[in-house]
Motif scaffolding. Sequence first.
Motif, PDB file in Angstrom:
ATOM      1  N   CYS A  64       0.837  -1.212   0.000  1.00 36.95           N
ATOM      2  CA  CYS A  64       0.000   0.000   0.000  1.00 36.95           C
ATOM      3  C   CYS A  64       0.863   1.250   0.000  1.00 36.95           C
ATOM      4  CB  CYS A  64      -0.933  -0.004   1.208  1.00 36.95           C
ATOM      5  SG  CYS A  64      -2.256  -1.205   1.096  1.00 36.95           S
ATOM      6  N   PHE A  65       1.919   1.259   0.795  1.00 35.11           N
ATOM      7  CA  PHE A  65       2.831   2.397   0.838  1.00 35.11           C
ATOM      8  C   PHE A  65       3.470   2.621  -0.527  1.00 35.11           C
ATOM      9  CE2 PHE A  65       7.021   4.268   1.834  1.00 35.11           C
ATOM     10  CZ  PHE A  65       6.580   5.438   2.436  1.00 35.11           C
ATOM     11  N   LEU A  66       3.917   1.547  -1.151  1.00 37.06           N
ATOM     12  CA  LEU A  66       4.508   1.654  -2.479  1.00 37.06           C
ATOM     13  C   LEU A  66       3.480   2.156  -3.493  1.00 37.06           C
ATOM     14  CD1 LEU A  66       7.217   1.065  -3.893  1.00 37.06           C
ATOM     15  CD2 LEU A  66       6.294  -1.162  -4.477  1.00 37.06           C
ATOM     16  N   GLY A  67       2.241   1.672  -3.396  1.00 41.73           N
ATOM     17  CA  GLY A  67       1.177   2.131  -4.290  1.00 41.73           C
ATOM     18  C   GLY A  67       0.863   3.603  -4.122  1.00 41.73           C
ATOM     19  N   VAL A  68       0.895   4.089  -2.882  1.00 42.73           N
ATOM     20  CA  VAL A  68       0.645   5.508  -2.630  1.00 42.73           C
ATOM     21  C   VAL A  68       1.766   6.353  -3.242  1.00 42.73           C
ATOM     22  CG1 VAL A  68       0.608   7.254  -0.810  1.00 42.73           C
ATOM     23  CG2 VAL A  68      -0.813   5.230  -0.614  1.00 42.73           C
ATOM     24  N   LEU A  69       2.998   5.928  -3.080  1.00 43.47           N
ATOM     25  CA  LEU A  69       4.118   6.693  -3.650  1.00 43.47           C
ATOM     26  C   LEU A  69       4.069   6.722  -5.171  1.00 43.47           C
ATOM     27  CD1 LEU A  69       7.132   5.628  -1.416  1.00 43.47           C
ATOM     28  CD2 LEU A  69       5.933   7.805  -1.424  1.00 43.47           C
ATOM     29  N   VAL A  70       3.919   5.560  -5.787  1.00 42.60           N
ATOM     30  CA  VAL A  70       3.905   5.494  -7.254  1.00 42.60           C
ATOM     31  C   VAL A  70       2.646   6.167  -7.802  1.00 42.60           C
ATOM     32  CG1 VAL A  70       3.802   3.906  -9.214  1.00 42.60           C
ATOM     33  CG2 VAL A  70       5.363   3.451  -7.332  1.00 42.60           C
ATOM     34  N   GLY A  71       1.484   5.886  -7.185  1.00 40.71           N
ATOM     35  CA  GLY A  71       0.241   6.499  -7.644  1.00 40.71           C
ATOM     36  C   GLY A  71       0.236   8.004  -7.471  1.00 40.71           C
ATOM     37  N   GLY A  72       0.821   8.480  -6.377  1.00 40.13           N
ATOM     38  CA  GLY A  72       0.904   9.921  -6.169  1.00 40.13           C
ATOM     39  C   GLY A  72       1.761  10.596  -7.216  1.00 40.13           C
ATOM     40  N   ARG A  73       2.862   9.975  -7.569  1.00 36.28           N
ATOM     41  CA  ARG A  73       3.746  10.561  -8.584  1.00 36.28           C
ATOM     42  C   ARG A  73       3.077  10.527  -9.957  1.00 36.28           C
ATOM     43  NH1 ARG A  73       6.674  14.467  -9.086  1.00 36.28           N
ATOM     44  NH2 ARG A  73       7.889  13.897  -7.290  1.00 36.28           N
ATOM     45  N   ILE A  74       2.418   9.410 -10.298  1.00 34.33           N
ATOM     46  CA  ILE A  74       1.723   9.326 -11.589  1.00 34.33           C
ATOM     47  C   ILE A  74       0.587  10.350 -11.645  1.00 34.33           C
ATOM     48  CG2 ILE A  74       0.228   7.841 -12.999  1.00 34.33           C
ATOM     49  CD1 ILE A  74       2.001   5.488 -12.117  1.00 34.33           C
ATOM     50  N   GLY A  75      -0.179  10.475 -10.571  1.00 32.89           N
ATOM     51  CA  GLY A  75      -1.257  11.463 -10.537  1.00 32.89           C
ATOM     52  C   GLY A  75      -0.739  12.877 -10.660  1.00 32.89           C
ATOM     53  N   TYR A  76       0.380  13.161 -10.010  1.00 26.69           N
ATOM     54  CA  TYR A  76       0.979  14.499 -10.104  1.00 26.69           C
ATOM     55  C   TYR A  76       1.365  14.815 -11.548  1.00 26.69           C
ATOM     56  CZ  TYR A  76       4.350  18.263  -9.456  1.00 26.69           C
ATOM     57  OH  TYR A  76       5.032  19.440  -9.550  1.00 26.69           O
ATOM     58  N   VAL A  77       1.971  13.856 -12.224  1.00 24.42           N
ATOM     59  CA  VAL A  77       2.395  14.077 -13.613  1.00 24.42           C
ATOM     60  C   VAL A  77       1.179  14.237 -14.523  1.00 24.42           C
ATOM     61  CG1 VAL A  77       3.516  12.988 -15.589  1.00 24.42           C
ATOM     62  CG2 VAL A  77       4.631  12.951 -13.362  1.00 24.42           C
ATOM     63  N   ILE A  78       0.154  13.385 -14.334  1.00 23.00           N
ATOM     64  CA  ILE A  78      -1.027  13.449 -15.210  1.00 23.00           C
ATOM     65  C   ILE A  78      -1.804  14.745 -14.996  1.00 23.00           C
ATOM     66  CG2 ILE A  78      -3.304  12.422 -15.591  1.00 23.00           C
ATOM     67  CD1 ILE A  78      -1.979   9.689 -15.231  1.00 23.00           C
ATOM     68  N   PHE A  79      -2.018  15.136 -13.763  1.00 19.00           N
ATOM     69  CA  PHE A  79      -2.880  16.272 -13.490  1.00 19.00           C
ATOM     70  C   PHE A  79      -2.173  17.630 -13.558  1.00 19.00           C
ATOM     71  CE2 PHE A  79      -5.311  12.895 -11.279  1.00 19.00           C
ATOM     72  CZ  PHE A  79      -6.424  12.961 -12.082  1.00 19.00           C
ATOM     73  N   TYR A  80      -0.880  17.673 -13.260  1.00 23.12           N
ATOM     74  CA  TYR A  80      -0.210  18.968 -13.172  1.00 23.12           C
ATOM     75  C   TYR A  80       0.876  19.195 -14.226  1.00 23.12           C
ATOM     76  CZ  TYR A  80      -2.574  19.160  -8.712  1.00 23.12           C
ATOM     77  OH  TYR A  80      -3.529  19.142  -7.737  1.00 23.12           O
ATOM     78  N   HIS A  81       1.512  18.146 -14.684  1.00 16.88           N
ATOM     79  CA  HIS A  81       2.606  18.303 -15.663  1.00 16.88           C
ATOM     80  C   HIS A  81       2.466  17.284 -16.782  1.00 16.88           C
ATOM     81  CE1 HIS A  81       4.831  21.200 -13.308  1.00 16.88           C
ATOM     82  NE2 HIS A  81       4.586  20.472 -12.232  1.00 16.88           N
ATOM     83  N   PHE A  82       1.322  17.298 -17.450  1.00 17.32           N
ATOM     84  CA  PHE A  82       1.061  16.321 -18.498  1.00 17.32           C
ATOM     85  C   PHE A  82       1.901  16.571 -19.756  1.00 17.32           C
ATOM     86  CE2 PHE A  82      -1.597  14.207 -21.756  1.00 17.32           C
ATOM     87  CZ  PHE A  82      -1.533  12.944 -21.233  1.00 17.32           C
ATOM     88  N   ASP A  83       2.321  17.803 -19.942  1.00 23.51           N
ATOM     89  CA  ASP A  83       3.100  18.125 -21.132  1.00 23.51           C
ATOM     90  C   ASP A  83       4.451  17.453 -21.079  1.00 23.51           C
ATOM     91  OD1 ASP A  83       3.726  19.686 -18.942  1.00 23.51           O
ATOM     92  OD2 ASP A  83       4.413  21.372 -20.136  1.00 23.51           O
TER      93      ASP A  83
END
Length: 83
Positions: A64-83
Amino acid sequence: MPLNEYMQFPDIDPVIFSIGPLAIHWYGVMYLLGFVFALWWGGRQAEQSPNWTRDKFSDLVFWCFLGVLVGGRIGYVIFYHFD
């Protein structure tokens, strides 16, 4: 009346402290406290369950901890820095 008069946000610095390039943020400390509490409380509950062991639960918390870290980074890239 404008919306700004109803909604007042506190001016809190998101960084607790920084040492050189390393900055500790409030949300990171809250994630850490949440996972430590979940590990402690869930471990106690796993001891009382016939289907769970403390090792199984600690493996679950690790993934779960690993999923939160990886998911948080993927979400950050998709929602804030998609370019």
